[in-house]
Design a protein around this motif. Structure first.
Motif, short mmCIF file in Angstrom:
data_model
loop_
_atom_site.label_atom_id
_atom_site.label_comp_id
_atom_site.label_asym_id
_atom_site.label_seq_id
_atom_site.Cartn_x
_atom_site.Cartn_y
_atom_site.Cartn_z
N GLY A 1 0.55 -1.77 -0.15
CA GLY A 1 0.19 -0.03 -0.24
C GLY A 1 0.71 1.21 0.37
N GLY A 2 2.03 0.58 -0.08
CA GLY A 2 2.83 2.63 0.23
C GLY A 2 2.63 3.38 0.59
N GLN B 1 -0.19 0.19 4.69
CA GLN B 1 -0.90 -1.51 4.26
C GLN B 1 -2.24 -1.35 3.85
OE1 GLN B 1 0.06 -4.08 5.96
NE2 GLN B 1 -0.77 -4.15 7.78
N VAL B 2 -3.05 -2.16 2.96
CA VAL B 2 -4.06 -2.83 2.59
C VAL B 2 -4.63 -3.88 2.78
CG1 VAL B 2 -6.34 -2.81 0.76
CG2 VAL B 2 -4.78 -0.64 1.32
N LYS C 1 3.01 -2.85 -18.26
CA LYS C 1 1.95 -1.32 -18.27
C LYS C 1 1.37 -0.40 -17.63
CE LYS C 1 -1.21 -1.10 -22.45
NZ LYS C 1 -1.98 -1.67 -23.01
N MET C 2 0.98 -1.36 -16.25
CA MET C 2 0.11 -1.02 -15.11
C MET C 2 0.28 -1.28 -14.15
SD MET C 2 -3.91 -1.07 -14.36
CE MET C 2 -4.61 -0.33 -16.16
N SER C 3 0.57 -0.41 -13.28
CA SER C 3 1.19 -1.25 -11.78
C SER C 3 0.94 -1.66 -10.80
CB SER C 3 1.94 -0.24 -11.39
OG SER C 3 0.89 0.91 -10.90
N ALA C 4 1.49 -2.53 -10.44
CA ALA C 4 -0.32 -2.73 -8.57
C ALA C 4 -0.60 -1.96 -8.58
CB ALA C 4 1.44 -3.87 -8.01
N LYS D 1 -2.14 2.61 8.21
CA LYS D 1 -1.00 2.29 8.28
C LYS D 1 -0.30 2.12 10.39
CE LYS D 1 0.46 7.11 6.25
NZ LYS D 1 2.01 7.74 6.46
N SER D 2 0.19 1.42 9.91
CA SER D 2 0.88 0.50 10.83
C SER D 2 1.76 0.91 11.88
CB SER D 2 0.87 -0.76 11.12
OG SER D 2 2.71 -1.03 10.17
#
Length: 85
Positions: A12-13, A17-18, A53-56, A84-85
């Motif tokens: 999740g950047g 996280q997700v 071509k398409m990121s996650a 956020k953890s």
């Protein structure tokens, strides 16, 4: 579904996280709705890499958010999914 996990967590950047209920999603959609390539179900980031071509990130945002909007069910805001953890 091929030994599908009950829940899935993706990095999740910067937003955090997700984690989502994968089991619930398998009851509401077919595997190919999300895992759309080939006969073997793969993790999204096995194809959707930073160089693809398409990121996650873009794939999750396009697929998940648009599906939630179309079904008028499920979160659509950033922090509804990212923790956020």
């Amino acid at each position: 579904a091929q030994d599908a996990p009950d829940s899935v967590t993706v990095p999740g950047g910067a937003f955090g996280q997700v984690t989502f209920n994968h089991k619930l999603h398998t009851e509401a959609a077919s595997c190919k709705d999300c895992h759309h390539m080939g006969e073997v179900t793969q993790k999204c980031n096995s194809c959707h890499t930073a160089d693809a071509k398409m990121s996650a990130k873009d794939a999750f945002h396009a697929n998940c958010i648009e599906c939630h909007k179309a079904k008028e069910k499920g979160p659509v805001g950033c922090m509804d999914c990212h923790k956020k953890s």
